[in-house]
Enzyme design. Structure first.
Site, mmCIF file in Angstrom:
data_model
loop_
_atom_site.group_PDB
_atom_site.id
_atom_site.type_symbol
_atom_site.label_atom_id
_atom_site.label_comp_id
_atom_site.label_asym_id
_atom_site.label_seq_id
_atom_site.Cartn_x
_atom_site.Cartn_y
_atom_site.Cartn_z
ATOM 1 N NE ARG A 36 0.795 1.443 4.311
ATOM 2 C CZ ARG A 36 2.093 1.711 4.291
ATOM 3 N NH1 ARG A 36 2.716 1.962 3.152
ATOM 4 N NH2 ARG A 36 2.802 1.709 5.404
ATOM 5 C CG ASP A 45 -1.772 3.211 11.841
ATOM 6 O OD1 ASP A 45 -0.878 3.805 12.491
ATOM 7 O OD2 ASP A 45 -1.551 2.172 11.179
ATOM 8 N N GLY A 135 11.050 -3.602 2.935
ATOM 9 C CA GLY A 135 11.569 -2.558 3.810
ATOM 10 C C GLY A 135 11.545 -1.177 3.182
ATOM 11 N N GLY A 137 8.822 0.773 2.934
ATOM 12 C CA GLY A 137 7.710 1.594 3.408
ATOM 13 C C GLY A 137 6.430 1.412 2.610
ATOM 14 C CG ASP A 185 0.891 -0.814 7.011
ATOM 15 O OD1 ASP A 185 0.410 0.337 6.870
ATOM 16 O OD2 ASP A 185 2.059 -1.032 7.386
#
Ligand code: ADP
Ligand code: MG
Length: 392
Positions: A36, A45, A135, A137, A185
């Site tokens: 995402r 979040d 990794g 992001g 996520d």
């Protein structure tokens, strides 16, 4: 030039091929789940706030078959550090087999098995193939968890509740990867939909799909290809600082606090706690405004909010870095760019830029000239959440 990436069916074909080479048979089941990009609403979040991510066309595919015994074998095609790409363990016994260990990547798989909502999970063999950078992001971790969960649903069905599935995958990341992440996520990896960003209320766990299909608009992701070692340690620190600030304000979470509450409590907060809380409270507000602007097609307004978000992450929340700042300022220098910001946890990883489609090439070129490192570019569209690919 923007990177091209394989389609879901190309990835599935690659996974089937590898499965055949490793196990000498055809897999019976295939599933996938996307990475995402978060358009706005960063570090909100886990404060019960709002986020506005979209699912990417970059996905993790899992193919495999149930086996008669309690044994599990998983092979990943993706190289990560010096870790072996194959893991073998047995589901029988005292549960120790599912304890986190080495290789580290298998912890995501073990965590998902541990938190699967229709236990016990049967033995299986599986192969994982992914186009999500690890990794970077873009949440390769959630895409791995959710793809695996979706795979397990084909071996042993659960009630198919999407929100509970996302929560189970979040638990997997907490207990087995040791990352106290929020729900964004996993939520968007399960429930994202093609042509839409998803405004998620992380307190009520209700989501609203916001259409995002304007062909004159492009969402450009730029991977800085750096990841500073702070990434792991700073995240839990930020989370703790927010919880402490909320408790000084007498609130369950910063979601329940207003700027007025914060200003009134300023004397009782140290400077760092004040700035962390201010970022979160304002970012939640910005995200609500941004979603509303997107609904109206007010891209310029949306872009301005992205830039404000970046500055707040840089100055108040202090999770940006030189490379991300460089990428954002380079992007915003180009005519036709509405806005740009770091996306994901920070300290490296990616930026997301909203721009007019005609400006893509010149934006990429300009960033390339201005950025000290070697970036990777992805031109993306909002894509589907997790899917079952085929059942033979
Ligand atoms: P991000 O989620 O932003 O990509 P994380 O650090 O949260 O970064 O997750 C990356 C980790 O997830 C990798 O180091 C690896 O352990 C695991 N991982 C993700 N995708 C895969 C994959 N396809 N194969 C093996 N491990 C993976
Ligand atoms: Mg992750």
């Amino acid at each position: 030039m923007a990177s091209s990436f394989p389609s879901v069916s190309e990835l599935e074909a690659a996974a089937r091929l590898l499965y055949g080479q490793v196990f000498g048979e055809e897999p019976q089941v295939a599933a996938c789940a996307p990475g995402r990009v978060n358009l706005i609403g960063e570090h909100t979040d886990y404060n019960q706030g709002l986020v506005l991510p979209m699912a990417l066309p970059l996905v993790t595919v899992v193919v495999g078959s149930r086996t008669p015994g309690p044994d599990v074998t998983v092979v990943t095609a993706t190289e990560d550090a010096d870790e072996p790409r194959r893991v073998d363990f047995s589901l029988l016994g005292d549960g120790a087999a599912l304890a986190p260990g080495l290789p580290r990547w298998a912890n995501y798989v073990k965590g998902v098995i541990q938190h699967y909502r229709a236990p016990p999970v049967p033995g299986f063999r599986a192969v994982v193939v992914s186009s999500v950078p690890l990794g970077g992001g873009l949440s390769s971790s959630a895409s791995l968890e959710v793809a695996f969960y979706t795979f397990l649903q084909q071996l042993k069905p659960d009630d198919e509740d999407g929100v509970s599935k996302a929560l189970a995958c979040q638990q997997a990341e907490h207990t087995h990867a040791g990352v106290p992440c929020g729900i964004m996520d996993q939520f968007v990896s399960v429930l994202g939909s093609e042509g839409h960003a998803l405004l998620i209320d992380c307190r009520s766990l209700k989501a609203t799909a916001v259409p995002l299909t304007d062909p004159s608009l492009v969402i450009l992701i730029t991977n800085s290809n750096v990841r500073h070692s702070l990434t792991g340690s700073e995240y839990p620190t930020r989370r703790r600082q927010c919880e402490e600030a909320a408790s000084v304000l007498g609130k369950d979470s910063l979601r329940d606090a207003t700027i007025k509450d914060l200003e009134e409590a300023k004397g009782r907060l140290d400077d760092v706690a004040y700035r962390r809380a201010r970022h979160v409270i304002e970012e939640i507000e910005r995200t609500a405004r941004a979603a509303e602007a997107l609904q109206r097609g007010a891209y310029r307004e949306f872009g301005k909010l992205m830039v404000e978000s970046h500055k707040s992450l840089r100055d108040l929340y202090e999770v940006s870095c030189r490379e991300l700042d460089q990428l954002v300022s380079a992007a915003t220098e180009v005519e036709g760019v509405f806005g740009s910001r770091m996306t994901g946890g920070g300290f490296g990883g990616c930026t997301v830029t909203l721009l007019q489609a005609h400006a893509v090439d010149k934006t990429i070129q300009h960033i390339q000239e201005r950025y000290g490192g070697t970036p990777t570019f992805y031109v993306t569209t909002p894509s589907a959440g997790a899917q079952v690919l085929s059942v033979s």
